[in-house]
Scaffold this motif. Sequence first.
Motif, PDB file in Angstrom:
ATOM      1  N   ARG A 179       0.847  -1.212   0.000  1.00 53.47           N
ATOM      2  CA  ARG A 179       0.000   0.000   0.000  1.00 53.47           C
ATOM      3  C   ARG A 179       0.872   1.247   0.000  1.00 53.47           C
ATOM      4  NH1 ARG A 179      -5.448  -1.327   1.390  1.00 53.47           N
ATOM      5  NH2 ARG A 179      -5.976   0.870   1.321  1.00 53.47           N
ATOM      6  N   ARG A 180       1.889   1.200   0.877  1.00 49.09           N
ATOM      7  CA  ARG A 180       2.747   2.384   1.036  1.00 49.09           C
ATOM      8  C   ARG A 180       3.515   2.659  -0.253  1.00 49.09           C
ATOM      9  NH1 ARG A 180       5.032   0.962   5.725  1.00 49.09           N
ATOM     10  NH2 ARG A 180       6.946   0.267   4.714  1.00 49.09           N
ATOM     11  N   LYS A 181       4.052   1.566  -0.842  1.00 51.30           N
ATOM     12  CA  LYS A 181       4.850   1.732  -2.072  1.00 51.30           C
ATOM     13  C   LYS A 181       4.009   2.349  -3.179  1.00 51.30           C
ATOM     14  CE  LYS A 181       8.595  -1.600  -1.782  1.00 51.30           C
ATOM     15  NZ  LYS A 181       9.037  -2.938  -2.125  1.00 51.30           N
ATOM     16  N   SER A 239       1.243   4.184  -2.867  1.00 52.74           N
ATOM     17  CA  SER A 239       0.874   5.563  -2.521  1.00 52.74           C
ATOM     18  C   SER A 239       2.046   6.517  -2.753  1.00 52.74           C
ATOM     19  CB  SER A 239       0.442   5.654  -1.060  1.00 52.74           C
ATOM     20  OG  SER A 239      -0.622   4.786  -0.839  1.00 52.74           O
ATOM     21  N   GLU A 240       3.274   6.027  -2.435  1.00 47.38           N
ATOM     22  CA  GLU A 240       4.454   6.886  -2.547  1.00 47.38           C
ATOM     23  C   GLU A 240       5.005   6.970  -3.970  1.00 47.38           C
ATOM     24  OE1 GLU A 240       5.923   6.038   2.045  1.00 47.38           O
ATOM     25  OE2 GLU A 240       7.095   5.247   0.353  1.00 47.38           O
ATOM     26  N   SER A 241       4.450   6.118  -4.861  1.00 50.93           N
ATOM     27  CA  SER A 241       4.975   6.130  -6.236  1.00 50.93           C
ATOM     28  C   SER A 241       4.626   7.438  -6.949  1.00 50.93           C
ATOM     29  CB  SER A 241       4.417   4.938  -7.022  1.00 50.93           C
ATOM     30  OG  SER A 241       3.026   5.105  -7.205  1.00 50.93           O
ATOM     31  N   GLY A 242       3.620   8.121  -6.434  1.00 48.77           N
ATOM     32  CA  GLY A 242       3.253   9.435  -6.975  1.00 48.77           C
ATOM     33  C   GLY A 242       2.556   9.378  -8.319  1.00 48.77           C
ATOM     34  N   PRO A 301      -3.046  11.241  -3.708  1.00 45.58           N
ATOM     35  CA  PRO A 301      -3.257  10.353  -2.554  1.00 45.58           C
ATOM     36  C   PRO A 301      -4.683   9.807  -2.480  1.00 45.58           C
ATOM     37  CG  PRO A 301      -2.059  12.310  -1.881  1.00 45.58           C
ATOM     38  CD  PRO A 301      -2.442  12.520  -3.317  1.00 45.58           C
ATOM     39  N   SER A 322      -5.121   7.187  -5.319  1.00 44.95           N
ATOM     40  CA  SER A 322      -4.375   5.950  -5.069  1.00 44.95           C
ATOM     41  C   SER A 322      -5.075   5.126  -3.979  1.00 44.95           C
ATOM     42  CB  SER A 322      -2.921   6.228  -4.712  1.00 44.95           C
ATOM     43  OG  SER A 322      -2.815   6.818  -3.465  1.00 44.95           O
ATOM     44  N   GLU A 323      -5.638   5.820  -2.980  1.00 45.09           N
ATOM     45  CA  GLU A 323      -6.372   5.101  -1.915  1.00 45.09           C
ATOM     46  C   GLU A 323      -7.598   4.409  -2.490  1.00 45.09           C
ATOM     47  OE1 GLU A 323      -6.639   3.629   1.799  1.00 45.09           O
ATOM     48  OE2 GLU A 323      -4.985   4.755   0.921  1.00 45.09           O
TER      49      GLU A 323
END
Lengths: 278, 116
Positions: free
Chosen positions: A11-13, A15-18, A22, A25-26
């Motif tokens: 999930r974090r990867k 979301s942080e991929s840009g 946000p 992506s959620e």
Amino acid sequence: GAAGLIPEVGRRKFSESGKQSPERSESFLNEFELRLLKMFGLGRRPTPSKNAVVPQYMVDLYHMHSANGDHSTKRTKSMGKHAERAASKANTIRSFHHEESMEALASLKGKTTQQFYFNLTSIPKEELITSAELRIYRDQVIGAAPPNSSALAGGLHRINIYEIFGVPVGSNSTEPLVRLLDTRLVQDSLSRWESFDVSPAVSQWTSGQGPNHGFMVEVLHPEHEEMDSEHSQRRNKHVRVSRSLHQDQDSWPQARPLLVTYGHDGHGDSVLHTRQKR
Amino acid sequence: QALRKQRRKHPHKASCKRHTLYVDFSDVQWNEWIVAPAGYHAYYCQGECPFPLPDHLNATNHAIVQTLVNSVNPSIPRACCVPTELSAISLLYLDEYEKVILKNYQDMVVEGCGCR
């Protein structure tokens, strides 16, 4: 996210991929998660407690049907043709323990009756139940006649399985209205699981054609109806239908009655088909 | 040396084929509710769908035509290397009500890859 099927790292990867805002992506992740849950037929991520019990029978069925299963083992052979036949039409096999808070146990005149209720509401409506078996464990009665003994008839008892379809209205009797589903004469000198066919009742309950009032199991001794109450109780304790009749609390989770349903949700092959193909 | 340099610049890309992929359920923390198996060989497809497509790449008529068009017009992509045959696995797991289920899930294992 922590309660879902997508690991936190994934999930974090994402979301942080840009690649997305946000919020978007959620929403993508939640949509993907819903697809994963749907794929498994789940409403939410399972979080089983440490006390969750996996019946050995289900593990044996898994080994019987998995590609690496050794089909020549004693255990899989002893599972019988019923399980194999039932599984040949099913792609989903479910196991249920009864609701102990709703059990009703009675012992009278050389017989023991036990009422069971199995909560089957977790079976999805689209799943067609093709077969169901009620499995009950019997312990060998110490000192019972061996199988080839001339005193064989004295070491027998009968197990009757009934479907409860209601309670009499306007009557003083507290006995439920029942119909016989399966019956068997069993030998005291053997320890084994007994499997009873309860398909008609379970099919009706799960298809919404009749309310689920549970089963009644009756253990009786045709040759010993005159026996004293204490003797009768001692013999009946060897049929593991209730925790209160079970001496060893540690083994109860693996010896308690088990309802197994065989169903098909209309998607894909049966579990047995996979094994044969492989 | 020139050949090696050229190979480094334009590395030879392997044709579309099946590769090993073992999915370990503990990697995605699904081992908390999946009782068996601990993981399984899922495989994946990867590789080029080159022009001209050889027979063993299992191409459809459409993939052959698309690859042909790509050879004259690179703005049209080549065919994709994808699973063409999949098989099922059985999972033994606990559901959200702690009921134990043995279920057959189709299309979980790649048996064959091809250009589509």
